[in-house]
Design an enzyme around this catalytic site. Structure first.
Site, PDB file in Angstrom:
ATOM      1  N   LYS A 172       0.580  -1.022  -0.445  1.00 16.61           N
ATOM      2  CA  LYS A 172      -0.107  -0.086  -0.087  1.00 16.61           C
ATOM      3  C   LYS A 172       0.596   0.510   0.112  1.00 16.61           C
ATOM      4  CE  LYS A 172      -1.812   3.117   1.563  1.00 16.61           C
ATOM      5  NZ  LYS A 172      -2.156   4.296   1.093  1.00 16.61           N
ATOM      6  N   GLY A 225       6.438   5.396   8.718  1.00 16.19           N
ATOM      7  CA  GLY A 225       4.958   6.456   8.059  1.00 16.19           C
ATOM      8  C   GLY A 225       5.427   7.389   9.178  1.00 16.19           C
ATOM      9  N   SER A 226       4.330   8.084   9.293  1.00 14.16           N
ATOM     10  CA  SER A 226       4.493   8.750  11.206  1.00 14.16           C
ATOM     11  C   SER A 226       4.137   7.982  11.873  1.00 14.16           C
ATOM     12  CB  SER A 226       3.633  10.115  10.730  1.00 14.16           C
ATOM     13  OG  SER A 226       2.229   9.381  10.151  1.00 14.16           O
ATOM     14  N   GLU A 245       8.922   1.614  11.134  1.00 12.37           N
ATOM     15  CA  GLU A 245       9.652   2.365  11.261  1.00 12.37           C
ATOM     16  C   GLU A 245       8.872   3.669  11.415  1.00 12.37           C
ATOM     17  OE1 GLU A 245      12.648   1.697  10.791  1.00 12.37           O
ATOM     18  OE2 GLU A 245      12.942  -0.549  10.516  1.00 12.37           O
ATOM     19  N   LEU A 246       9.208   4.832  12.165  1.00  8.39           N
ATOM     20  CA  LEU A 246       8.476   5.987  12.734  1.00  8.39           C
ATOM     21  C   LEU A 246       8.913   7.190  12.822  1.00  8.39           C
ATOM     22  CD1 LEU A 246       6.012   4.462  15.209  1.00  8.39           C
ATOM     23  CD2 LEU A 246       5.842   4.431  12.781  1.00  8.39           C
ATOM     24  N   CYS A 279      13.221  10.778   7.599  1.00  9.94           N
ATOM     25  CA  CYS A 279      13.063  10.653   8.900  1.00  9.94           C
ATOM     26  C   CYS A 279      14.567  10.636   9.741  1.00  9.94           C
ATOM     27  CB  CYS A 279      12.826   8.852   8.743  1.00  9.94           C
ATOM     28  SG  CYS A 279      13.594   7.936   7.968  1.00  9.94           S
ATOM     29  N   GLU A 373       8.954  16.238  15.515  1.00  6.67           N
ATOM     30  CA  GLU A 373       9.268  15.861  14.167  1.00  6.67           C
ATOM     31  C   GLU A 373       9.169  17.200  13.026  1.00  6.67           C
ATOM     32  OE1 GLU A 373       8.397  12.813  12.043  1.00  6.67           O
ATOM     33  OE2 GLU A 373      10.514  12.229  11.183  1.00  6.67           O
TER      34      GLU A 373
HETATM   35  P1  NAP Z   1       2.282   8.488   6.901  1.00  6.24           P
HETATM   36  O1  NAP Z   1       1.544   9.860   6.745  1.00  6.24           O
HETATM   37  O2  NAP Z   1       2.219   7.815   8.003  1.00  6.24           O
HETATM   38  O3  NAP Z   1       1.518   7.941   5.943  1.00  6.24           O
HETATM   39  C1  NAP Z   1       2.542   6.594   6.106  1.00  6.24           C
HETATM   40  C2  NAP Z   1       1.479   5.636   5.213  1.00  6.24           C
HETATM   41  O4  NAP Z   1       0.813   5.142   6.423  1.00  6.24           O
HETATM   42  C3  NAP Z   1       1.045   6.063   3.563  1.00  6.24           C
HETATM   43  O5  NAP Z   1       0.988   5.113   2.712  1.00  6.24           O
HETATM   44  C4  NAP Z   1      -0.563   6.390   4.866  1.00  6.24           C
HETATM   45  O6  NAP Z   1      -1.533   6.258   2.915  1.00  6.24           O
HETATM   46  C5  NAP Z   1      -0.823   5.199   5.229  1.00  6.24           C
HETATM   47  N1  NAP Z   1      -1.504   5.604   5.660  1.00  6.24           N
HETATM   48  C6  NAP Z   1      -2.396   6.693   6.273  1.00  6.24           C
HETATM   49  N2  NAP Z   1      -3.648   6.303   7.441  1.00  6.24           N
HETATM   50  C7  NAP Z   1      -3.687   5.063   7.560  1.00  6.24           C
HETATM   51  C8  NAP Z   1      -4.265   4.161   8.368  1.00  6.24           C
HETATM   52  N3  NAP Z   1      -4.868   4.183   9.288  1.00  6.24           N
HETATM   53  N4  NAP Z   1      -3.912   2.754   8.120  1.00  6.24           N
HETATM   54  C9  NAP Z   1      -2.919   2.258   6.655  1.00  6.24           C
HETATM   55  N5  NAP Z   1      -2.043   2.482   6.761  1.00  6.24           N
HETATM   56  C10 NAP Z   1      -2.587   4.123   6.856  1.00  6.24           C
HETATM   57  O7  NAP Z   1       3.714   9.688   6.544  1.00  6.24           O
HETATM   58  P2  NAP Z   1       4.062   9.773   5.113  1.00  6.24           P
HETATM   59  O8  NAP Z   1       3.614  12.033   5.671  1.00  6.24           O
HETATM   60  O9  NAP Z   1       4.134   9.098   3.978  1.00  6.24           O
HETATM   61  O10 NAP Z   1       5.571  10.344   5.563  1.00  6.24           O
HETATM   62  C11 NAP Z   1       6.652  10.935   6.768  1.00  6.24           C
HETATM   63  C12 NAP Z   1       6.907   9.833   7.674  1.00  6.24           C
HETATM   64  O11 NAP Z   1       7.378   8.964   7.150  1.00  6.24           O
HETATM   65  C13 NAP Z   1       7.803  10.884   8.979  1.00  6.24           C
HETATM   66  O12 NAP Z   1       7.012  10.735   9.852  1.00  6.24           O
HETATM   67  C14 NAP Z   1       8.418  10.123   8.492  1.00  6.24           C
HETATM   68  O13 NAP Z   1       9.692   9.962   9.890  1.00  6.24           O
HETATM   69  C15 NAP Z   1       8.444   8.649   8.667  1.00  6.24           C
HETATM   70  N6  NAP Z   1       9.783   8.039   8.088  1.00  6.24           N
HETATM   71  C16 NAP Z   1       9.630   6.774   8.806  1.00  6.24           C
HETATM   72  C17 NAP Z   1      10.677   6.341   8.780  1.00  6.24           C
HETATM   73  C18 NAP Z   1      11.791   4.928   9.142  1.00  6.24           C
HETATM   74  O14 NAP Z   1      12.529   4.573   8.607  1.00  6.24           O
HETATM   75  N7  NAP Z   1      12.293   5.329  10.263  1.00  6.24           N
HETATM   76  C19 NAP Z   1      11.759   6.542   6.726  1.00  6.24           C
HETATM   77  C20 NAP Z   1      11.021   7.294   5.613  1.00  6.24           C
HETATM   78  C21 NAP Z   1      10.036   7.843   6.098  1.00  6.24           C
HETATM   79  P3  NAP Z   1      -2.324   7.735   2.179  1.00  6.24           P
HETATM   80  O15 NAP Z   1      -0.821   8.415   1.715  1.00  6.24           O
HETATM   81  O16 NAP Z   1      -2.845   7.317   1.389  1.00  6.24           O
HETATM   82  O17 NAP Z   1      -2.236   8.714   3.593  1.00  6.24           O
END
Ligand code: NAP
Length: 471
Positions: A172, A225-226, A245-246, A279, A373
């Site tokens: 996804k 993701g977040s 991985e947040l 991240c 963040e």
């Molecule tokens: P996000 O808003 O959390 O989205 C991540 C993924 O989750 C997207 O595919 C999103 O889909 C999906 N999602 C949203 N709501 C969901 C739900 N209720 N259930 C299941 N999946 C859902 O994060 P982002 O803005 O794309 O990315 C930025 C974040 O990722 C930052 O916090 C960053 O630090 C973190 N990150 C962490 C790492 C690591 O390795 N630790 C690496 C890269 C990024 P939609 O796009 O359709 O909303």
């Protein structure tokens, strides 16, 4: 593009636009998946799990190796897709593709190494005539949810190990950046992944996420993701294996013996690439007072020299943020810090989705640009008194993904490595550095579980214990 569900490329009348963050033009559309699509994806993936489980490790090695070769062959096309949908500059997009080639190559190797171990049962009281060994088996269906900021390599980090371990996988991708993941799915199918063993479903996480994560046919969820979405997924997942991985607000400590030229280069490289949307971006610089002013003088011209523009232009050093609303958020956090006494030394301006590379000094730890963040192109510098104070400030956060220190002093460096609570620790570089083979993942609310194919394969497989009761 179409999505790949139920062994077919599917079109839908309900579509989502994929926008170029540079100029907001529509570059493509993808289907908006429904609950029926989720159900079809998971029932096909359950069949796919049975099919791929029957393949040998060597078969999976060949498939993933072929996928890595194809990825390399199509690399310029993929780099362009990444820049168009994500907005990172083209040289960073090319680097991401080369890393994804590495990730799939490493995953291919791991497909040959799934093994258990002999367990010395005769060491247990009364078990002298028993022998035992472990068997490593696939989990079954893996759901892989990825963020927007590395739309190819972070998908490869999930799909490569999942397939290597003999699982089927439902991807996804982020709705902002689904094209790289769909193209990777095409490549994996071309390389020979059994059709039902891979699905790529597009649509809002808020629509389909709960259904994907709570379904009992799924055994493993791997999410990047977040923090808040991660927490929601954990609650919905119930009794499943999860890797999280947040996010982070990564610190970089600068001791008085640091080489400030190297420090400035590192901060520019690790604080502003991908417009700070990494991240492990350097967000909080904790500089000891004796070198504080000198550091700021060395760093300011370097930050000023980062030019912004069209990310496809080879001369551009920094592209836009993913969406204008994110740039507006970063601007408001910077303004808030300014009102509370911080000094904006470079940048601070916004034009549409572009937020200028920004350097802010005299930042207090409780300001939002420090304690939450930021995920944008601004670096916050805070003066600090001693190594103890610097370590305590570095740890004064609910995150713990990555951290760095600049020093020539071995005692300080090792003290930092032992005492700073982060999953990755960098001595004489910024926190934003990763080789795809290393174990990678956070402590505290930055998550749990490790990526890096060798480690992810462990997370995406399970152990059975076999005991021989000999007469
Ligand atoms: P996000 O808003 O959390 O989205 C991540 C993924 O989750 C997207 O595919 C999103 O889909 C999906 N999602 C949203 N709501 C969901 C739900 N209720 N259930 C299941 N999946 C859902 O994060 P982002 O803005 O794309 O990315 C930025 C974040 O990722 C930052 O916090 C960053 O630090 C973190 N990150 C962490 C790492 C690591 O390795 N630790 C690496 C890269 C990024 P939609 O796009 O359709 O909303």
């Amino acid at each position: 593009m179409k999505m790949y569900v139920g062994g077919k490329w599917l079109e839908k009348t309900d579509k989502l636009e994929v926008l170029n963050p540079f100029d907001n033009t529509v570059i493509d559309t993808v289907p908006r998946a429904s609950m029926d699509d989720v159900d079809r994806a998971l029932s096909t993936a359950a069949e796919g799990a049975k099919a791929i489980r029957r393949t040998s490790g060597y078969d999976r090695f060949l498939i993933l190796k072929k996928a890595a070769e194809l990825l390399e062959q199509y690399s310029s096309d993929l780099a362009r897709i990444i820049t168009l949908e994500e907005g990172k500059i083209i040289s960073e997009a090319r680097f991401e593709v080369s890393r994804a080639v590495q990730t799939l190559t490493l995953s291919a190797e791991e497909a040959k190494r799934l093994s258990g171990e002999m367990v010395p049962l005769d060491g247990a009281p009364g078990a002298g005539n028993r022998m035992g060994f472990t068997l490593r088996i696939p989990c079954g269906v893996v759901v892989a949810i990825s963020p927007f900021n590395f739309p190819l390599n972070l998908v490869a980090h999930k799909v490569g190990p999942a397939l290597a371990a003999g699982n089927s996988v439902v991807i996804k991708p982020a709705t902002d950046t689904p094209l790289s993941a769909l193209r990777l799915t095409e490549i994996l199918l071309e390389a020979g992944v059994p059709q039902p063993a891979i699905q790529c479903i597009t649509g809002y996480g808020s629509d389909v996420g709960d259904a994907l994560c709570s379904d009992p046919r799924v055994r493993k969820i791997t999410f990047t993701g977040s923090r808040d979405v991660g927490e929601r997924i954990c609650r919905k997942a119930g009794l499943k294996k999860v890797t999280m991985e947040l996010g982070s607000n990564s610190p970089l400590i600068i001791m008085p013996d640091a080489d400030l030229e190297k420090v400035s280069q590192a901060i520019v490289a690790t604080g502003y690439s991908n417009a700070g949307q990494v991240c492990i971006s350097t967000q909080r610089v904790l500089a000891l007072r004796p070198i504080y002013e000198e550091l700021i003088s060395a760093l300011s011209p370097q930050v000023e020299s980062i030019n912004t523009g069209n990310p496809l232009d080879e001369k551009t050093k920094m592209g836009p943020m993913i969406r204008e609303k994110e740039a507006i958020r970063v601007q408001s956090w910077v303004e808030e810090a300014k009102q509370a006494g911080a000094k904006v030394l470079v940048g601070g301006e916004r034009k549409g989705s572009f937020f200028a590379p920004t350097l802010i000094a005299d930042v207090k730890p409780q300001m939002r640009i420090s304690c939450e963040e930021l995920f944008g192109p601004a670096v916050a510098v805070t003066p600090t008194g001693t190594i103890e104070e610097a370590i305590s400030l570095a740890n004064d956060t609910h995150y713990g993904l990555s951290a760095g220190i600049f020093t020539q002093n071995l005692d300080w460096a090792l003290r930092f490595a032992r005492e700073v609570d982060a999953g990755n620790l960098h001595i004489n570089w910024g926190p934003q550095w990763r080789a795809d083979l290393m174990p990678y993942g956070g402590l505290k609310e930055s998550g749990f579980g490790k990526e890096g194919p060798k480690y992810a394969v462990q997370e995406m497989s399970e152990l059975k214990m076999v005991v021989l009761h000999l007469s």
